[in-house]
Design an enzyme around this catalytic site. Structure first.
Site, PDB file in Angstrom:
ATOM      1  N   HIS A 274       7.752  -2.238   9.797  1.00 46.62           N
ATOM      2  CA  HIS A 274       6.493  -2.071  10.529  1.00 46.62           C
ATOM      3  C   HIS A 274       6.405  -0.638  11.018  1.00 46.62           C
ATOM      4  O   HIS A 274       7.409  -0.064  11.439  1.00 46.62           O
ATOM      5  CB  HIS A 274       6.437  -3.044  11.728  1.00 46.62           C
ATOM      6  CG  HIS A 274       5.050  -3.258  12.228  1.00 46.62           C
ATOM      7  ND1 HIS A 274       4.425  -2.370  13.061  1.00 46.62           N
ATOM      8  CD2 HIS A 274       4.168  -4.247  11.981  1.00 46.62           C
ATOM      9  CE1 HIS A 274       3.217  -2.811  13.313  1.00 46.62           C
ATOM     10  NE2 HIS A 274       3.025  -3.946  12.668  1.00 46.62           N
TER      11      HIS A 274
ATOM     12  N   ASP B  77       3.933 -11.246   8.821  1.00 49.46           N
ATOM     13  CA  ASP B  77       3.538 -11.814   7.529  1.00 49.46           C
ATOM     14  C   ASP B  77       4.632 -12.653   6.882  1.00 49.46           C
ATOM     15  O   ASP B  77       4.340 -13.534   6.069  1.00 49.46           O
ATOM     16  CB  ASP B  77       3.134 -10.691   6.559  1.00 49.46           C
ATOM     17  CG  ASP B  77       1.784 -10.109   6.923  1.00 49.46           C
ATOM     18  OD1 ASP B  77       0.880 -10.892   7.239  1.00 49.46           O
ATOM     19  OD2 ASP B  77       1.656  -8.874   6.924  1.00 49.46           O
TER      20      ASP B  77
ATOM     21  N   HIS C 165      -0.343  -4.001   3.980  1.00 53.69           N
ATOM     22  CA  HIS C 165      -0.963  -4.526   5.218  1.00 53.69           C
ATOM     23  C   HIS C 165      -1.048  -6.051   5.053  1.00 53.69           C
ATOM     24  O   HIS C 165      -0.032  -6.693   4.785  1.00 53.69           O
ATOM     25  CB  HIS C 165      -2.316  -3.828   5.393  1.00 53.69           C
ATOM     26  CG  HIS C 165      -2.983  -3.977   6.727  1.00 53.69           C
ATOM     27  ND1 HIS C 165      -2.426  -4.638   7.792  1.00 53.69           N
ATOM     28  CD2 HIS C 165      -4.207  -3.536   7.169  1.00 53.69           C
ATOM     29  CE1 HIS C 165      -3.267  -4.594   8.825  1.00 53.69           C
ATOM     30  NE2 HIS C 165      -4.367  -3.935   8.466  1.00 53.69           N
TER      31      HIS C 165
HETATM   32  N1  CMC Z   1      11.739  -2.962   2.346  1.00 51.62           N
HETATM   33  C1  CMC Z   1      12.656  -2.020   2.098  1.00 51.62           C
HETATM   34  N2  CMC Z   1      12.679  -0.814   2.720  1.00 51.62           N
HETATM   35  C2  CMC Z   1      11.761  -0.607   3.659  1.00 51.62           C
HETATM   36  C3  CMC Z   1      10.793  -1.558   3.995  1.00 51.62           C
HETATM   37  C4  CMC Z   1      10.800  -2.768   3.307  1.00 51.62           C
HETATM   38  N3  CMC Z   1       9.884  -3.713   3.570  1.00 51.62           N
HETATM   39  N4  CMC Z   1      10.000  -1.066   4.967  1.00 51.62           N
HETATM   40  C5  CMC Z   1      10.460   0.150   5.243  1.00 51.62           C
HETATM   41  N5  CMC Z   1      11.513   0.448   4.450  1.00 51.62           N
HETATM   42  C6  CMC Z   1      12.276   1.669   4.438  1.00 51.62           C
HETATM   43  C7  CMC Z   1      11.584   2.674   3.512  1.00 51.62           C
HETATM   44  O1  CMC Z   1      12.017   2.570   2.195  1.00 51.62           O
HETATM   45  C8  CMC Z   1      11.940   3.984   4.163  1.00 51.62           C
HETATM   46  O2  CMC Z   1      13.260   4.308   3.811  1.00 51.62           O
HETATM   47  P1  CMC Z   1      13.676   5.834   3.504  1.00 51.62           P
HETATM   48  O3  CMC Z   1      13.417   6.557   4.798  1.00 51.62           O
HETATM   49  O4  CMC Z   1      15.102   5.712   3.109  1.00 51.62           O
HETATM   50  O5  CMC Z   1      12.763   6.261   2.396  1.00 51.62           O
HETATM   51  C9  CMC Z   1      11.942   3.656   5.654  1.00 51.62           C
HETATM   52  O6  CMC Z   1      12.227   2.259   5.742  1.00 51.62           O
HETATM   53  C10 CMC Z   1      10.599   3.926   6.330  1.00 51.62           C
HETATM   54  O7  CMC Z   1       9.576   3.225   5.622  1.00 51.62           O
HETATM   55  P2  CMC Z   1       8.106   3.720   5.458  1.00 51.62           P
HETATM   56  O8  CMC Z   1       7.446   2.964   4.358  1.00 51.62           O
HETATM   57  O9  CMC Z   1       8.058   5.215   5.370  1.00 51.62           O
HETATM   58  O10 CMC Z   1       7.524   3.294   6.866  1.00 51.62           O
HETATM   59  P3  CMC Z   1       6.003   3.206   7.249  1.00 51.62           P
HETATM   60  O11 CMC Z   1       5.943   3.207   8.705  1.00 51.62           O
HETATM   61  O12 CMC Z   1       5.217   4.228   6.522  1.00 51.62           O
HETATM   62  O13 CMC Z   1       5.582   1.800   6.619  1.00 51.62           O
HETATM   63  C11 CMC Z   1       5.253  -0.460   6.233  1.00 51.62           C
HETATM   64  C12 CMC Z   1       5.491   0.614   7.292  1.00 51.62           C
HETATM   65  C13 CMC Z   1       4.818  -1.741   6.915  1.00 51.62           C
HETATM   66  C14 CMC Z   1       4.122  -0.016   5.278  1.00 51.62           C
HETATM   67  C15 CMC Z   1       6.560  -0.673   5.422  1.00 51.62           C
HETATM   68  O14 CMC Z   1       7.573  -1.153   6.273  1.00 51.62           O
HETATM   69  C16 CMC Z   1       6.363  -1.618   4.248  1.00 51.62           C
HETATM   70  O15 CMC Z   1       5.919  -1.189   3.179  1.00 51.62           O
HETATM   71  N6  CMC Z   1       6.679  -2.932   4.445  1.00 51.62           N
HETATM   72  C17 CMC Z   1       6.417  -3.918   3.399  1.00 51.62           C
HETATM   73  C18 CMC Z   1       4.965  -4.373   3.427  1.00 51.62           C
HETATM   74  C19 CMC Z   1       4.651  -5.227   4.628  1.00 51.62           C
HETATM   75  O16 CMC Z   1       5.367  -6.138   4.955  1.00 51.62           O
HETATM   76  N7  CMC Z   1       3.494  -4.948   5.279  1.00 51.62           N
HETATM   77  C20 CMC Z   1       3.028  -5.707   6.456  1.00 51.62           C
HETATM   78  C21 CMC Z   1       2.966  -4.816   7.660  1.00 51.62           C
HETATM   79  S1  CMC Z   1       2.871  -5.610   9.265  1.00 51.62           S
HETATM   80  C22 CMC Z   1       1.659  -6.821   9.284  1.00 51.62           C
HETATM   81  C23 CMC Z   1       0.411  -6.430   8.578  1.00 51.62           C
HETATM   82  O17 CMC Z   1      -0.148  -5.365   8.788  1.00 51.62           O
HETATM   83  O18 CMC Z   1      -0.022  -7.251   7.753  1.00 51.62           O
END
Ligand code: CMC
Length: 376
Positions: free
Chosen positions: A262, A313, A223
């Site tokens: 996201h 971010d 987050h």
């Molecule tokens: N880098 C590489 N792969 C990613 C990323 C990333 N940043 N984000 C998503 N993926 C891939 C993930 O590995 C998965 O692939 P697979 O289906 O092959 O396993 C797929 O995309 C779906 O990802 P998820 O983690 O299941 O998606 P989610 O909706 O649960 O998570 C998230 C969303 C924001 C937690 C995730 O994108 C993430 O961890 N991003 C990095 C951390 C980040 O930047 N957070 C800030 C969020 S927005 C602003 C805020 O709240 O501060």
């Protein structure tokens, strides 16, 4: 065996409540706050207007805005107990943990600590909005062995925040970039931290308790902590030419790239272009374009390799770094903004409250007889 009820891991797609605060317009890719396009607002407003809109539901008149800004200026000081806490905190403590503790301590000393009426909650929200920038900058200075810089009543919210970092009058491009980040960070529906704040508020806990819960949920790198983690990553990359191979290697190792992806936006975060624009302005004004070029290369690689877009971010991280802001301030600055959104959620939750208490699917062992201590 009983049929296993359906559930959605991470509550993805689950509707967990009603809210009149904000919505995402997926068709036009816009974040709408109380009926207004937030990115559009940032072009002609300052953070205090957005904070008022969140707290009171309408844009302020000039008189309301002036009064609000005066109250914020008057409330920037910290109670001695909170200042003492910051001075005694070990220098190596995590900045978000310090901020979380200081906000909790503010709740102890707040004159209306036990009052959870709407009026008292809004007054407390104003006090928190005024004091969080003072806390986060004073905490950073104490950790660096420096005296806190007292707030400057002549400066607006964003400018004063920057001023308290190093005691120098900030430049216009930096003030504007921080103001835009504060506006765009302020609210985003039922995200993890706002939901955590609502859960706490639903037990009829007070605003400081709910905001402390919000800070705790915002802290992690999935987050709000992503802005600091994204900058650490760009520092590790170091040079624009290293960005593509670095990202490819990280992806091959199944590592997540911080500041990308996201839960809600799958074709780009609507807040990114506005922050990127500010970042480019800061890079042009400072003559330091390295971080922008690394960011461009990371973005291009993530798009071509994974089809994943940056979230807010990511540009915030390199914009803040380019203007010289220390990394441990990035997630606390997110807090300084999101306090407005959390407070709006707390007021809304308590206005039509029902305790938030969902169910779960039990996955533990079957029933077992209780053995005596001697038999275990
Ligand atoms: N880098 C590489 N792969 C990613 C990323 C990333 N940043 N984000 C998503 N993926 C891939 C993930 O590995 C998965 O692939 P697979 O289906 O092959 O396993 C797929 O995309 C779906 O990802 P998820 O983690 O299941 O998606 P989610 O909706 O649960 O998570 C998230 C969303 C924001 C937690 C995730 O994108 C993430 O961890 N991003 C990095 C951390 C980040 O930047 N957070 C800030 C969020 S927005 C602003 C805020 O709240 O501060």
């Amino acid at each position: 065996m009983a049929e296993r009820p359906e559930y959605s891991p991470g509550l993805a797609g689950v509707i967990a409540g009603e809210s009149a605060i904000s919505r995402i317009d997926f068709e036009a890719n816009r974040l709408i706050v109380r009926g207004y396009d937030l990115v559009e607002i940032t072009r002609r407003a300052v953070f205090e207007e957005v904070a008022w809109l969140l707290l009171y539901g309408e844009l302020p008149t000039a008189a309301q805005l002036g009064g609000f800004q005066d109250r914020l200026r008057a409330e920037r000081g910290l109670p001695p107990a909170v200042e003492e806490l910051l001075r005694r905190t070990p220098a190596e403590a995590q900045s978000m943990a310090v901020l979380r503790s200081a906000v909790s301590a503010l709740g102890v000393t707040d004159p209306e600590a036990r009052d959870i009426s709407r009026e008292a909650t809004l007054r407390k929200a104003e006090r928190l909005l005024a004091k969080v920038p003072t806390i986060l900058t004073a905490a950073h200075r104490c950790a660096s062995g420096l005296e806190p810089v007292p707030p400057d009543p002549e400066l607006g919210h964003a400018a004063n925040l920057l001023y308290m970092v190093d005691g120098r009058r900030p430049q216009e491009h930096a003030v504007r970039a921080v103001d835009v980040a504060l506006m765009l960070y302020s609210e985003h529906g039922f995200n993890a931290s706002s939901f955590a704040a609502r859960v706490a508020a639903s037990t009829l806990a007070d605003l400081h308790a709910a905001v402390t819960a919000g800070i705790a949920a915002l802290m992690g790198p999935l987050h709000g902590g992503a802005n600091e983690a994204a900058m650490e990553m760009m520092l590790e990359i170091g040079e624009p030419e290293r960005a593509r191979p670095w990202v490819l290697e990280a992806l091959a190792q199944k590592r997540k790239i911080m500041g990308f992806g996201h839960r809600e936006y799958k074709s780009g975060d609507s807040r990114v272009p506005a922050v990127t624009e500010e970042g480019r302005r800061v890079a042009a004004a400072t003559g330091e374009s390295r971080w922008q070029r690394i960011a461009d290369a990371v973005e291009a690689t993530m798009l071509s390799e994974k089809g994943i877009f940056p979230n807010v971010d990511f540009p915030v991280a390199w914009t803040f770094y380019t203007m010289g802001l220390p990394i441990p301030l990035y997630t606390p600055i997110f807090v300084a903004s999101r306090v407005a959104g959390w407070a709006a959620h707390v007021v809304e939750q308590q206005e039509s409250n029902r305790l938030i208490r969902p169910n779960h699917i039990y996955t533990g062992p079957g029933d077992r007889p209780f053995p005596r201590l001697a038999d275990r």
